[in-house]
Design a protein around this motif. Structure first.
Motif, short mmCIF file in Angstrom:
data_model
loop_
_atom_site.label_atom_id
_atom_site.label_comp_id
_atom_site.label_asym_id
_atom_site.label_seq_id
_atom_site.Cartn_x
_atom_site.Cartn_y
_atom_site.Cartn_z
N ARG A 3 -4.04 17.57 5.67
CA ARG A 3 -4.18 18.03 4.28
C ARG A 3 -2.97 17.61 3.44
O ARG A 3 -3.11 17.26 2.26
N GLU A 4 -1.78 17.66 4.05
CA GLU A 4 -0.56 17.37 3.30
C GLU A 4 -0.33 15.87 3.09
O GLU A 4 0.46 15.48 2.24
N ALA A 5 -0.99 15.05 3.86
CA ALA A 5 -0.71 13.61 3.85
C ALA A 5 -1.21 12.94 2.57
O ALA A 5 -2.25 13.29 2.03
N GLY A 6 -0.42 11.97 2.13
CA GLY A 6 -0.87 11.10 1.04
C GLY A 6 -1.44 9.81 1.57
O GLY A 6 -2.06 9.03 0.83
N TRP A 7 -1.23 9.57 2.86
CA TRP A 7 -1.69 8.33 3.52
C TRP A 7 -2.06 8.67 4.94
O TRP A 7 -1.25 9.20 5.70
N ILE A 8 -3.32 8.41 5.31
CA ILE A 8 -3.79 8.65 6.68
C ILE A 8 -4.18 7.31 7.29
O ILE A 8 -4.98 6.56 6.71
N GLY A 59 9.43 -0.27 7.02
CA GLY A 59 10.43 0.54 6.35
C GLY A 59 9.91 1.89 5.91
O GLY A 59 10.34 2.42 4.88
N ARG A 60 9.00 2.47 6.70
CA ARG A 60 8.41 3.76 6.32
C ARG A 60 8.30 4.67 7.54
O ARG A 60 7.82 4.25 8.60
N HIS A 61 8.77 5.90 7.39
CA HIS A 61 8.60 6.88 8.46
C HIS A 61 7.17 7.39 8.45
O HIS A 61 6.60 7.73 7.41
N ILE A 87 0.83 -1.20 0.00
CA ILE A 87 0.00 0.00 0.00
C ILE A 87 0.87 1.25 0.00
O ILE A 87 0.62 2.20 -0.76
N LEU A 88 1.89 1.27 0.84
CA LEU A 88 2.73 2.46 0.95
C LEU A 88 3.63 2.65 -0.27
O LEU A 88 4.06 3.77 -0.56
N GLU A 89 3.92 1.57 -0.99
CA GLU A 89 4.63 1.73 -2.27
C GLU A 89 3.79 2.56 -3.23
O GLU A 89 4.31 3.37 -4.00
N ARG A 90 2.50 2.35 -3.19
CA ARG A 90 1.60 3.12 -4.05
C ARG A 90 1.55 4.59 -3.63
O ARG A 90 1.41 5.48 -4.47
N VAL A 91 1.71 4.84 -2.34
CA VAL A 91 1.70 6.22 -1.84
C VAL A 91 2.94 6.99 -2.30
O VAL A 91 2.89 8.19 -2.52
N GLY A 92 4.05 6.27 -2.50
CA GLY A 92 5.28 6.90 -2.97
C GLY A 92 5.91 7.77 -1.90
O GLY A 92 5.93 7.42 -0.72
#
Length: 409
Positions: free
Chosen positions: A88-93, A62-64, A24-29
């Protein structure tokens, strides 16, 4: 809309969900990832839960991940605006364990629900456990019903899923929960009887979306498909009828409500405990390793015993970041302590002075050898000595009589 809505049934910070989170987070980039702490904001250990979750994503995924704190609507304007800006700034909540009703109260009449809904235009919303319960048109007040004994009822939810899917929906995580043993705790601790009664209070066209524990359903708004991943299943239920989609299934949004209305037969009222793989839960992993340890102990396989012990210790470490509130951690530690005690009992026998163990047998043979020597039966005397030597017992004849010791001592 091209975003992604992820609903996890449980295990959101467990080893079982590492692979789904990574995908999922790979998709978030490179977009910002944030943890919203509202669901557990009332707990005295909220800081610890946040720290464990952040560590889980850093060490295992492996994600901050940054924490956006909204335990209560901030009274300070600057603090409030910083939190809203972070969303607002987040790409993943991400939001997870805690209380769904507490969460809804803290978000009521604030910009938070609209910011979360807006994120689905081109971002990712990942809600699990308690947070997942808030997503539907109606929410199960699970603590009030299961813990406090309040009559089963619904409370208004955020209703984020219904506009996405195009039909009224209710989300129920922990769908296959089996903690109650013979007591039915499926359907997020409601059980069949209470769920049936509550379902009758919903509008007739409402679809219940049930997500099993350690399972995720990825609702892709660009392809309008739902993908099931993890260890369990995704159940679509309407008016007492259910269609079950196993892990790996891909379902079109348009087919979800139609599938639930198909004549699949009534849901069984009997308790059917979930079939767990060894890594489905900490308890299941501990039980499997305890069985392995027991088999090794019965076979006097010390290496096998030690291996099971070390594997269980590692499993406990791996699950340490899990924010799920349960007694499984203590249960696993109890299994580990039991293993140590049982291995210690075996070691206590093995650690005894070998002279104390061998003395009755060696003394009897030496008496027999002495009788043979008195009778000048040197052949029998030598044969006893040689047999003892072959068995690892050294015999030395001295003026004071025979002396013996285990070889190497």
């Amino acid at each position: 809309m091209s975003g992604l809505l992820v609903i996890m049934g449980s295990g959101e910070t467990a080893p079982t969900m590492v692979k789904p989170h990574r995908a999922i987070l790979e998709r978030v980039g490179d977009r910002k990832a944030v943890l919203l702490d509202t669901p557990y904001g009332f707990q005295s250990n909220a800081d610890d839960i946040s720290a464990r979750a952040v560590n889980y994503f850093a060490a295992s995924v492996g994600r901050h991940v940054d924490v956006v704190s909204w335990r209560r609507p901030p009274a300070d304007t600057l603090v409030r605006e910083r939190a809203l800006s972070g969303l607002r700034e987040a790409g993943w909540i991400f939001a997870g364990p805690g209380s769904p009703t507490y969460t809804l109260r803290q978000w009521h009449d604030t910009p938070v629900p609209d910011l979360i809904a807006g994120k689905l235009a081109n971002g990712t919303v990942c809600f699990a456990s308690a947070a997942a319960l808030t997503l539907g048109s109606h929410t199960v007040p699970v603590y009030e019903i299961y813990k406090a004994g309040i009559e089963p009822h619904w409370v208004p939810g955020l209703d984020l899923v219904s506009p996405v899917l195009g039909f009224p929906s209710v989300v129920i995580p922990h769908y296959d929960n089996a903690e109650g043993g013979h007591h039915d705790t499926r359907y997020c601790y409601l059980g069949e009887e209470r769920l049936t009664a509550m379902e009758a209070e919903l509008p007739a066209d409402t679809v219940i979306l049930g997500v099993d524990e350690h399972t995720a359903v990825l609702f892709d708004l660009s392809t309008r498909t739902a993908t099931v991943t993890g260890n369990g299943r995704f159940t679509v239920r309407r008016q007492g009828r259910s269609v079950v989609h196993p892990s790996g299934s891909v379902i079109e949004f348009a087919a979800i409500p139609g599938g639930a209305a198909a004549p699949a037969g009534p849901v069984k009222a009997t308790v059917e405990p979930a079939v767990l793989s060894p890594d489905t839960s900490l308890k299941a992993a501990a039980d499997a390793l305890d069985d392995r340890f027991g088999a090794a102990l019965a076979a006097r396989d010390i290496d096998g015993c030690v291996s099971a012990l070390l594997d269980l210790e590692q499993v406990i470490v791996d699950w340490a970041a899990d924010t799920n509130v349960s007694d499984e951690g203590e249960q696993a530690r109890a299994v580990l302590r039991s293993m140590v005690v049982r291995l210690g009992e075996l070691a206590r026998v093995g650690a005894r002075d070998p002279r104390a163990v061998l003395e009755p047998f060696v003394s009897l043979l030496l008496e027999f050898r002495a009788s043979a020597r008195e009778a000048r039966d040197w052949a029998t005397s030598d044969r006893v000595r040689d047999r003892l030597a072959a068995a690892g017992v050294e015999v030395r004849d001295t003026p004071a009589g025979p002396e013996w010791s285990p070889a190497g001592l």
